[in-house]
Design a protein around this motif. Structure first.
Motif, PDB file in Angstrom:
ATOM      1  N   ARG A 114       2.143  14.743 -13.181  1.00  0.00           N
ATOM      2  CA  ARG A 114       0.840  14.529 -13.826  1.00  0.00           C
ATOM      3  C   ARG A 114       0.688  15.428 -15.033  1.00  0.00           C
ATOM      4  O   ARG A 114       1.614  16.129 -15.399  1.00  0.00           O
ATOM      5  N   ARG A 115      -0.477  15.364 -15.644  1.00  0.00           N
ATOM      6  CA  ARG A 115      -0.725  16.032 -16.922  1.00  0.00           C
ATOM      7  C   ARG A 115      -0.279  17.494 -16.866  1.00  0.00           C
ATOM      8  O   ARG A 115      -0.682  18.240 -15.961  1.00  0.00           O
ATOM      9  N   LYS A 140      -6.098  19.629  -7.458  1.00  0.00           N
ATOM     10  CA  LYS A 140      -5.074  20.021  -8.435  1.00  0.00           C
ATOM     11  C   LYS A 140      -4.610  21.468  -8.218  1.00  0.00           C
ATOM     12  O   LYS A 140      -3.431  21.766  -8.304  1.00  0.00           O
ATOM     13  N   GLY A 175      -1.737  11.307 -10.894  1.00  0.00           N
ATOM     14  CA  GLY A 175      -0.282  11.379 -10.997  1.00  0.00           C
ATOM     15  C   GLY A 175       0.350  10.010 -11.165  1.00  0.00           C
ATOM     16  O   GLY A 175      -0.306   8.980 -11.058  1.00  0.00           O
ATOM     17  N   THR A 176       1.646  10.025 -11.435  1.00  0.00           N
ATOM     18  CA  THR A 176       2.395   8.772 -11.529  1.00  0.00           C
ATOM     19  C   THR A 176       3.870   9.042 -11.241  1.00  0.00           C
ATOM     20  O   THR A 176       4.338  10.178 -11.386  1.00  0.00           O
ATOM     21  N   MET A 190       0.826  10.593 -20.315  1.00  0.00           N
ATOM     22  CA  MET A 190       0.317  11.468 -19.264  1.00  0.00           C
ATOM     23  C   MET A 190      -0.456  12.648 -19.833  1.00  0.00           C
ATOM     24  O   MET A 190      -1.492  13.038 -19.303  1.00  0.00           O
ATOM     25  N   GLY A 244      -7.949  11.465  -9.403  1.00  0.00           N
ATOM     26  CA  GLY A 244      -7.372  12.085 -10.587  1.00  0.00           C
ATOM     27  C   GLY A 244      -7.606  13.580 -10.626  1.00  0.00           C
ATOM     28  O   GLY A 244      -8.606  14.040 -11.173  1.00  0.00           O
ATOM     29  N   ASP A 271      -6.182  13.448 -14.685  1.00  0.00           N
ATOM     30  CA  ASP A 271      -5.307  14.345 -13.942  1.00  0.00           C
ATOM     31  C   ASP A 271      -4.603  13.656 -12.780  1.00  0.00           C
ATOM     32  O   ASP A 271      -3.994  14.317 -11.934  1.00  0.00           O
ATOM     33  N   ALA A 315      -3.251   8.446 -14.870  1.00  0.00           N
ATOM     34  CA  ALA A 315      -2.183   9.227 -15.471  1.00  0.00           C
ATOM     35  C   ALA A 315      -1.662   8.587 -16.748  1.00  0.00           C
ATOM     36  O   ALA A 315      -1.170   9.274 -17.637  1.00  0.00           O
ATOM     37  N   LYS A 333      -1.050  13.206  -5.570  1.00  0.00           N
ATOM     38  CA  LYS A 333      -0.163  14.340  -5.802  1.00  0.00           C
ATOM     39  C   LYS A 333      -0.398  15.447  -4.762  1.00  0.00           C
ATOM     40  O   LYS A 333       0.545  16.069  -4.290  1.00  0.00           O
TER      41      LYS A 333
END
Lengths: 555, 369
Positions: free
Chosen positions: A126-127, A434, A388-389, A397, A430, A386, A292, A457
């Motif tokens: 992710r970012r 985190k 994920g992928t 991203m 998202g 935020d 993402a 994530k």
């Protein structure tokens, strides 16, 4: 230019290690040259090599230096950008003597060079933004004190549940009164939409294919255990890529949300399994976007399309599976989305909630308002930047997308204006958890107006020790070389992952989050209903943020 | 926490009975205010029950604005009651306390009572809007057969201040609240009991779910759902919304504010409807340590509370006179001669309902329906 004869070739055309995002620290004095680190490295960023070293020694009472040349074996980091060290640390894990460790290099110029062959940098994860997100800047400051007794998180009865599905406005309930009692008026032609009572933290869409078999299986087993044994109605989304046919025909299907996305992968199998289903799925999610990588379709790289995946998805092996950025049937939101919702609802006899998922966007409110007018739309899931992928361009991203907090808040307040805040549940995703604060982030989003939150994530990290972080650590999900065995289809890699252990960790994670949610809700005096939209409970130390979110400023 | 004293009777009685009951609970209120709502009026109002009564306080400037507004809108003044103010140390008298009886404008003579109720409420809100910013007009209620009195101070001293001990003001249902000001400023519009179109309630305990409930009510498109200077005002509006707007029988007020778990609904014959109510009215779950005492337009009184209310209220009395109070000492003062073994302390699933005229007390159990 030809080098001058007799001179040593200079290395100015090569990159120095200072340009690399991670520099491998190797200790000669500790290394026993077993070779495990070089074997395990997923990108071959280190290799065993030999060097000639000049030793100078002196013996006797007066200095008598003697020079000697020796050939030594070392472990060396390569300076090929295609084999950059991702910082995953698999080498450190396997080293018996703690002789090797990657170290983040904040001065790196990685993105300047990671575009060989004119191809932009693609990765998973992710970012890459390690700063504190808005969600982590929210605190719970409405604490019940002497005027209102706080509850005991350990002893009081809590009902941490939410609703997934379109909820009728009270004025439109098909009720009649008989003998001073209300009952459902069966003569009314009013459609009563399906509504599920679920746990407010869901596992978001991650497909079989993106995930390895033991990872997906572990999540599925964990979710089933939470439902069947722990009595926690946690649901999980399949992601795009179908589901194992045996699961589709099992009683456990009710714990799963089946996703349909623009590639329609796996839907041939799903439709064929329909007559054999003994339970309805929890819901159907129509994916229009992903936080993402907004505007991008799904992508499963060819190296991950092995036999199992190919058969579930109904495609040949070893081809890139790219879902288009938009549904090919999409002409306009009024027409196509409504039709899609209708079709999916019809497939299950209108017994299953059907909702779209979009990426966080300035335009989210336009989608929301369209759905608010569609009585069959069961919810709206908004996936913030935020999220994920498994595979995307780095630029998508890092630079595309909208933070979830204000996007969710403005959507909720829009519904409040229309009096529909309880009719169309909002699912926020998202960046939840985190920094590890799963329950706190979830509770904050709920108090901003979310009916539920979705995680991806976080559960990969908590349940399967994913290495990824916001310093671009690992993030190899797209390559099929996941060193943890989470996002790979290579049996040599995924045998590192034990699905039973994953399931156990899923259960532990949800149970712990449940306790933490109680620890948040109890001092705020809430136990019966989820405090959706209880924005007076929140504060932040940033005035602009407080104003934007319509919450208190506290410092 | 605020102290609450409600009495319902088949005979007219003075609000001093409620105030004396509040006096016995004095450790629980701090003199930050008294609110009184009287329904089923006797005395000089006995023959005026079909005419709307406006209760409030005005400054000299405010009463002129009020008169102008009422004349302009066709209301004709029929009768005025003003308390005979006795100076009491510590209470700053305002210019003009009143209960004014009006006749409806001739234009709405043939309209339904429901339409008349709309006109009365809109008139009250319009006057509130005119006089709220400079505090020149406070209007607490405008409805037939109902009077509301509110002021800042100690309840007993306010009873003396208003001369309620000697005034002929009497009613069959009287609600009184002794305020303990907590998180809001001392403000007359924040004082219980709250009243809207025949429905009245008063509450103790802080309302933790106030913001989502307020947002839900305010988004119903009903102009009367406003104010909210006290978080407790929402309890009255939920009662009004469930009973009048949604036409639910009274017992469902309990199911709205303290819904059962899905698993608990199985024993109820109306479980199908309950599920829908629980879903559609989810934002109205009060989820806080509150006890609510209320009355409905027909004079039915009730008490209900959330399971988090650690100290239940009490309902007790004799046929023809019942007290619903936050403390038992208040009941002892109001109805001393009774069989104490029959006192009712409603538990989390209970709703105590007293029929009009204090004829009958029923404890309705939510689990059994």
């Amino acid at each position: 230019m030809e080098p001058a004869s007799g001179l040593r070739l200079d290395h100015n055309h090569k990159l120095s290690l200072r340009e690399f995002p991670y520099i491998v620290r190797w200790r000669d004095d500790r290394c026993k040259r077993c070779g495990q680190c070089t074997a395990v490295c997923p990108v071959k960023a280190i290799e065993a090599t030999v060097k000639v070293q000049r030793y100078v020694s002196s013996e006797g009472a007066s200095p008598a230096p003697k020079a000697e040349r020796k050939v030594i074996q070392i472990v060396e980091q390569v300076t090929d950008m295609e084999r950059y060290c991702t910082g995953c640390g698999a080498c450190t894990l396997v080293c018996p003597n703690e002789a090797i460790e990657p170290e983040f290099n904040p001065q790196n110029k990685f993105l300047h060079y990671k575009n060989k062959g004119g191809e932009g940098y693609k990765r998973g994860g992710r970012r890459n933004d390690p700063s504190i997100s808005t969600l982590d800047r929210l605190k719970f400051t409405r604490i019940s004190m002497l005027t209102d007794p706080a509850l005991d998180a350990g002893r009081h009865e809590f009902r941490i549940r939410t609703l997934l599905g379109r909820i009728l406005p009270p004025e439109e309930l098909p009720l009649k009164i008989e003998n001073n009692k209300l009952s459902i008026n069966k003569d009314s032609a009013k459609f009563i939409p399906p509504v599920r009572e679920i746990y407010p933290i869901m596992i978001g869409s991650m497909s079989i294919g993106a995930l390895s078999p033991p990872m997906w299986e572990g999540l599925a087993m964990g979710v089933s255990y939470l439902n069947e044994v722990e009595g926690m109605p946690v649901v999980m989304c399949s992601g795009e890529g179908g589901m194992p046919p045996r699961l589709l025909k099992s009683k456990y299907l009710k714990y799963f949300i089946i996703q349909i996305a623009s590639g329609y992968f796996g839907w041939d199998e799903i439709i064929h399994a329909l007559p054999h289903m003994v339970e309805d799925p929890a819901a159907i999610e129509i994916k229009y976007g992903q936080g993402a990588k907004p505007g991008d379709g799904g992508l499963l790289m060819a190296q991950k399309v092995l036999n199992l995946i190919a058969s579930i998805r109904g495609v040949p092996q070893f081809i890139d599976l790219a879902s288009p950025p938009t549904h090919q049937t999409k002409y306009s939101i009024e027409e196509a989305v409504a039709k899609m919702i209708q079709s999916m609802s019809m497939a299950w006899g209108f017994r299953v909630p059907v909702y779209p998922k979009i990426s966080g966007s300035r335009t989210a409110r336009a989608v929301l308002n369209n759905l608010a007018r569609n009585p069959y739309a069961a919810a709206l899931s908004i996936d913030g930047e935020d999220g994920g992928t498994g595979a995307a361009y780095n630029v998508s991203m890092d630079k595309m997308g909208h933070p979830i907090a204000s996007n969710l808040r403005e959507c909720y307040l829009d519904l409040v204006k229309q009096g529909k805040q309880n009719e169309l549940p909002l699912i926020a995703a998202g960046g939840v958890g985190k920094k590890g604060n799963l329950a706190a982030n979830a509770a904050a989003l709920i108090m901003l107006g979310a009916s539920a939150v979705s995680i991806g994530k976080y559960i990969m990290q908590a349940a399967a020790d994913c290495f990824g972080d916001e310093y671009n650590r690992c993030n190899l999900c797209n390559t099929g070389k996941c060193p943890r065995g989470i996002t790979t289809q290579d049996p040599k890699l995924y045998r590192r992952l034990d699905s039973d252990k994953v399931a156990e960790r899923v259960v532990e994670t949800f149970k712990a989050a449940d306790v933490e949610l109680r620890k948040i809700f109890a001092p705020m005096g809430r136990s019966t209903e989820l405090p959706i939209g209880m924005s007076d409970g929140l504060s932040t130390d940033d005035k602009a943020m407080a104003k934007r979110l319509g919450i208190n400023y506290a410092c | 926490m605020c102290r609450l004293a409600a009495i319902t009777s088949n005979n007219f009685f003075s609000p001093m009975e409620n105030i004396l009951a509040l006096e016995t609970m004095k450790e629980g209120h701090d003199g930050s205010g008294l609110g009184l709502t009287l329904k089923g009026l006797g005395g000089e109002f006995k023959d005026l029950t079909k005419y709307p009564i406006m209760s409030g306080i005005c400054s000299k400037k405010g009463i002129k604005a009020l008169d102008d507004y009422m004349k302009k809108n066709g209301f004709r003044l029929k009768h005025i009651w003003t308390p005979k103010i006795k100076p009491v140390k510590g209470i700053v008298p305002r210019d003009y306390y009143f209960a004014r009886v009006y006749d409806y404008p001739s234009s709405c003579k043939d309209k339904s009572f429901s339409e008349k109720e709309g006109l009365l409420m809109n008139t009250r809100i319009a006057l509130r809007n005119i006089g709220e910013s400079d505090e020149s007009i406070f209007v607490f209620s405008f409805y037939p057969d109902v009077i509301t009195i509110k002021e800042v101070g100690d309840p007993l001293e306010l009873g003396e201040f208003f001369g309620l001990d000697s005034d002929g003001l009497k009613a069959k249902v009287i609600f009184a609240q002794g305020r303990q000001n907590t998180n809001y400023q001392i403000y007359l519009y924040a004082c219980h009991p709250f009243f809207i179109q025949g429905y009245c309630s008063m509450t103790n305990g802080e309302n933790t779910a106030f913001v989502p409930i307020r947002e839900f009510l305010m988004s119903r498109g009903f102009t009367g759902y406003m104010g909210y200077n006290s978080d407790s005002e929402v309890f009255t509006h939920i009662l009004h919304y469930a009973s009048r707007q949604l036409n639910f029988p009274l017992i469902y007020y309990k199911d709205v504010i303290t819904p059962l778990k899905i698993s608990e609904m199985e024993n109820r014959k109306d479980s199908g409807a309950l599920r829908l109510i629980k879903q559609s009215l989810r934002p109205l779950c009060i989820d806080g340590p509150n006890m609510v005492i209320g009355f409905t337009p027909d004079g039915t009184c009730f008490m209900v509370q959330d399971s988090k209310k650690l100290r239940p209220g009490v309902v007790a009395g004799v046929k023809g006179k019942y007290a619903l109070m936050s403390e038992e000492c208040g009941v002892d003062r109001a109805v001393p001669k009774r069989d104490k073994s029959m006192d009712i302390f409603p538990m989390k699933y209970d709703m105590v309902i007293i029929s009009p005229g204090a004829e009958e007390v029923k404890v309705w159990n939510q689990l059994q329906g």
